[in-house]
Design a protein around this motif. Sequence first.
Motif, PDB file in Angstrom:
ATOM      1  N   PHE A  87      14.785  64.408  37.127  1.00  0.00           N
ATOM      2  CA  PHE A  87      16.009  63.914  37.026  1.00  0.00           C
ATOM      3  C   PHE A  87      15.841  64.087  38.780  1.00  0.00           C
ATOM      4  O   PHE A  87      16.203  65.805  38.986  1.00  0.00           O
ATOM      5  CB  PHE A  87      17.469  64.330  35.579  1.00  0.00           C
ATOM      6  N   ASN A  88      16.994  64.091  39.220  1.00  0.00           N
ATOM      7  CA  ASN A  88      17.347  64.666  40.775  1.00  0.00           C
ATOM      8  C   ASN A  88      18.106  65.181  40.262  1.00  0.00           C
ATOM      9  O   ASN A  88      18.649  65.656  42.001  1.00  0.00           O
ATOM     10  CB  ASN A  88      17.730  63.109  41.445  1.00  0.00           C
ATOM     11  N   ASN A  89      19.413  65.189  40.275  1.00  0.00           N
ATOM     12  CA  ASN A  89      20.869  66.103  40.111  1.00  0.00           C
ATOM     13  C   ASN A  89      20.996  66.688  38.914  1.00  0.00           C
ATOM     14  O   ASN A  89      22.380  66.607  38.408  1.00  0.00           O
ATOM     15  CB  ASN A  89      21.787  64.843  41.050  1.00  0.00           C
ATOM     16  N   PHE A  90      20.668  66.363  37.733  1.00  0.00           N
ATOM     17  CA  PHE A  90      20.940  66.777  36.445  1.00  0.00           C
ATOM     18  C   PHE A  90      19.912  67.269  36.002  1.00  0.00           C
ATOM     19  O   PHE A  90      18.966  67.128  36.014  1.00  0.00           O
ATOM     20  CB  PHE A  90      22.356  65.735  35.967  1.00  0.00           C
ATOM     21  N   VAL A  91      20.338  67.539  34.771  1.00  0.00           N
ATOM     22  CA  VAL A  91      19.074  68.354  33.447  1.00  0.00           C
ATOM     23  C   VAL A  91      19.938  67.872  32.511  1.00  0.00           C
ATOM     24  O   VAL A  91      21.277  68.121  31.329  1.00  0.00           O
ATOM     25  CB  VAL A  91      18.531  69.716  33.604  1.00  0.00           C
ATOM     26  N   ARG A  92      18.845  67.453  31.076  1.00  0.00           N
ATOM     27  CA  ARG A  92      19.292  67.626  29.939  1.00  0.00           C
ATOM     28  C   ARG A  92      18.277  68.003  28.972  1.00  0.00           C
ATOM     29  O   ARG A  92      19.229  68.268  28.313  1.00  0.00           O
ATOM     30  CB  ARG A  92      18.930  65.676  29.278  1.00  0.00           C
ATOM     31  N   TYR A  93      17.592  69.395  29.201  1.00  0.00           N
ATOM     32  CA  TYR A  93      17.208  70.047  28.168  1.00  0.00           C
ATOM     33  C   TYR A  93      17.102  71.740  28.319  1.00  0.00           C
ATOM     34  O   TYR A  93      16.117  72.367  28.316  1.00  0.00           O
ATOM     35  CB  TYR A  93      15.357  69.858  27.951  1.00  0.00           C
ATOM     36  N   PRO A  94      18.179  72.087  29.033  1.00  0.00           N
ATOM     37  CA  PRO A  94      17.868  73.558  29.099  1.00  0.00           C
ATOM     38  C   PRO A  94      18.259  74.572  28.072  1.00  0.00           C
ATOM     39  O   PRO A  94      18.677  73.739  26.793  1.00  0.00           O
ATOM     40  CB  PRO A  94      19.708  73.934  29.782  1.00  0.00           C
ATOM     41  N   ASP A 116      30.758  71.849  23.134  1.00  0.00           N
ATOM     42  CA  ASP A 116      29.846  70.470  23.934  1.00  0.00           C
ATOM     43  C   ASP A 116      28.421  71.187  23.870  1.00  0.00           C
ATOM     44  O   ASP A 116      27.293  70.648  23.697  1.00  0.00           O
ATOM     45  CB  ASP A 116      30.607  69.977  25.192  1.00  0.00           C
ATOM     46  N   TYR A 117      27.853  72.211  25.076  1.00  0.00           N
ATOM     47  CA  TYR A 117      27.199  72.810  25.180  1.00  0.00           C
ATOM     48  C   TYR A 117      26.062  72.751  23.356  1.00  0.00           C
ATOM     49  O   TYR A 117      24.580  72.523  23.722  1.00  0.00           O
ATOM     50  CB  TYR A 117      26.878  74.180  26.214  1.00  0.00           C
ATOM     51  N   ARG A 118      26.481  72.890  22.001  1.00  0.00           N
ATOM     52  CA  ARG A 118      25.555  73.114  21.383  1.00  0.00           C
ATOM     53  C   ARG A 118      25.506  71.985  20.983  1.00  0.00           C
ATOM     54  O   ARG A 118      24.785  71.704  19.849  1.00  0.00           O
ATOM     55  CB  ARG A 118      27.221  73.741  20.672  1.00  0.00           C
ATOM     56  N   GLN A 119      25.854  71.052  21.434  1.00  0.00           N
ATOM     57  CA  GLN A 119      24.578  69.166  21.211  1.00  0.00           C
ATOM     58  C   GLN A 119      23.758  69.204  21.356  1.00  0.00           C
ATOM     59  O   GLN A 119      22.914  68.766  21.792  1.00  0.00           O
ATOM     60  CB  GLN A 119      26.137  67.779  21.486  1.00  0.00           C
ATOM     61  N   LEU A 120      23.734  70.518  22.419  1.00  0.00           N
ATOM     62  CA  LEU A 120      22.305  70.127  23.427  1.00  0.00           C
ATOM     63  C   LEU A 120      20.706  71.166  22.366  1.00  0.00           C
ATOM     64  O   LEU A 120      21.483  72.583  22.453  1.00  0.00           O
ATOM     65  CB  LEU A 120      21.975  70.783  24.827  1.00  0.00           C
ATOM     66  N   GLU A 121      19.974  70.214  22.437  1.00  0.00           N
ATOM     67  CA  GLU A 121      19.273  70.380  20.884  1.00  0.00           C
ATOM     68  C   GLU A 121      18.261  71.427  21.788  1.00  0.00           C
ATOM     69  O   GLU A 121      17.979  72.785  20.916  1.00  0.00           O
ATOM     70  CB  GLU A 121      18.580  69.477  20.510  1.00  0.00           C
ATOM     71  N   SER A 122      17.723  71.314  22.803  1.00  0.00           N
ATOM     72  CA  SER A 122      17.079  72.623  23.414  1.00  0.00           C
ATOM     73  C   SER A 122      17.342  73.574  23.853  1.00  0.00           C
ATOM     74  O   SER A 122      17.459  75.338  23.713  1.00  0.00           O
ATOM     75  CB  SER A 122      16.519  71.590  24.629  1.00  0.00           C
ATOM     76  N   LEU A 123      19.393  74.112  24.168  1.00  0.00           N
ATOM     77  CA  LEU A 123      19.914  75.061  23.971  1.00  0.00           C
ATOM     78  C   LEU A 123      19.309  76.355  23.365  1.00  0.00           C
ATOM     79  O   LEU A 123      20.077  75.871  21.458  1.00  0.00           O
ATOM     80  CB  LEU A 123      21.389  74.657  24.581  1.00  0.00           C
ATOM     81  N   GLN A 124      19.338  77.429  23.489  1.00  0.00           N
ATOM     82  CA  GLN A 124      19.086  78.748  22.804  1.00  0.00           C
ATOM     83  C   GLN A 124      19.953  79.871  22.911  1.00  0.00           C
ATOM     84  O   GLN A 124      20.164  80.638  21.864  1.00  0.00           O
ATOM     85  CB  GLN A 124      17.177  78.800  23.065  1.00  0.00           C
ATOM     86  N   GLU A 125      20.354  79.668  24.645  1.00  0.00           N
ATOM     87  CA  GLU A 125      21.320  80.629  24.377  1.00  0.00           C
ATOM     88  C   GLU A 125      22.425  80.063  25.957  1.00  0.00           C
ATOM     89  O   GLU A 125      22.247  79.363  26.593  1.00  0.00           O
ATOM     90  CB  GLU A 125      20.684  81.964  25.154  1.00  0.00           C
ATOM     91  N   TYR A 126      23.518  80.917  25.386  1.00  0.00           N
ATOM     92  CA  TYR A 126      24.554  80.995  26.318  1.00  0.00           C
ATOM     93  C   TYR A 126      25.583  81.850  26.821  1.00  0.00           C
ATOM     94  O   TYR A 126      25.360  82.270  25.682  1.00  0.00           O
ATOM     95  CB  TYR A 126      25.729  79.775  25.525  1.00  0.00           C
ATOM     96  N   VAL A 127      25.067  82.275  27.468  1.00  0.00           N
ATOM     97  CA  VAL A 127      25.746  83.554  28.777  1.00  0.00           C
ATOM     98  C   VAL A 127      27.011  83.197  29.105  1.00  0.00           C
ATOM     99  O   VAL A 127      26.934  82.159  30.006  1.00  0.00           O
ATOM    100  CB  VAL A 127      24.559  84.392  29.248  1.00  0.00           C
ATOM    101  N   LEU A 128      28.249  84.260  29.177  1.00  0.00           N
ATOM    102  CA  LEU A 128      29.540  84.821  29.611  1.00  0.00           C
ATOM    103  C   LEU A 128      29.533  85.506  30.319  1.00  0.00           C
ATOM    104  O   LEU A 128      29.265  86.765  29.686  1.00  0.00           O
ATOM    105  CB  LEU A 128      31.159  83.464  28.480  1.00  0.00           C
ATOM    106  N   VAL A 129      29.521  85.451  31.001  1.00  0.00           N
ATOM    107  CA  VAL A 129      29.769  87.055  32.238  1.00  0.00           C
ATOM    108  C   VAL A 129      31.373  86.937  32.674  1.00  0.00           C
ATOM    109  O   VAL A 129      31.513  86.321  33.402  1.00  0.00           O
ATOM    110  CB  VAL A 129      28.944  87.109  33.574  1.00  0.00           C
ATOM    111  N   SER A 130      31.337  87.986  32.540  1.00  0.00           N
ATOM    112  CA  SER A 130      32.673  88.618  32.920  1.00  0.00           C
ATOM    113  C   SER A 130      33.478  89.439  34.778  1.00  0.00           C
ATOM    114  O   SER A 130      32.350  89.813  34.849  1.00  0.00           O
ATOM    115  CB  SER A 130      33.906  89.609  32.601  1.00  0.00           C
ATOM    116  N   GLN A 131      34.426  89.089  35.218  1.00  0.00           N
ATOM    117  CA  GLN A 131      34.037  89.070  36.583  1.00  0.00           C
ATOM    118  C   GLN A 131      35.359  90.034  37.102  1.00  0.00           C
ATOM    119  O   GLN A 131      35.248  91.224  37.685  1.00  0.00           O
ATOM    120  CB  GLN A 131      34.431  88.186  36.867  1.00  0.00           C
TER     121      GLN A 131
END
Length: 183
Positions: A87-94, A116-131
């Motif tokens: 893919f040139n401008n997106f990814v499907r399997y993060p 929505d991100y949980r629909q990605l079967e490849s996704l193992q971690e989701y990180v939220l960072v406070s500023q």
Amino acid sequence: MSPEAYLLGEGNSSVKHEYRDGQIYAMAGASNAHVLIAVNFATALRTHLRGKGCLTFASDTKVHIEAINAYYYPDVIITCDERDRAFNNFVRYPCLIVEVLSDTTEAFDRGDKFADYRQLESLQEYVLVSQKRMSVDVFRRNQADQWVLTPYTNSAEIQLASVASQSAIATLYEDVALMGNSD
């Protein structure tokens, strides 16, 4: 709007838009703190993953969630899946997605966007960072397909199992002036 029309328009647009099932949403600019945190995170991950076959993307690459017809721009994306090289401008399997929170995006990033991100079967971690403060929430998918939260604060070492990485939280906040209001 069709996904094809969105991708065509997005390629020529000076403003980034996210796409969710036919609707497009313009993205606001980010604060300096937001950008520094994203750059620090991406740099730490890129350095750790060099030579390991994984790709690190920051801010301008979209994640395509095919199952729900959506395209989002996370702050940092890691993919170790060879299929994403096509893919040139997106990814499907993060395997890892990082979002830096702001006052205007936090509820969406923690709620509907995470769903929505949980629909990605490849996704193992989701990180939220406070500023606003040194605080990183890592949501990790376990073997029972449940998402488990591990919060990190202050002088913690952040563990990212999806890419076998650990990093001092202070590294991610290097040169960042923490903000009370993060828009």
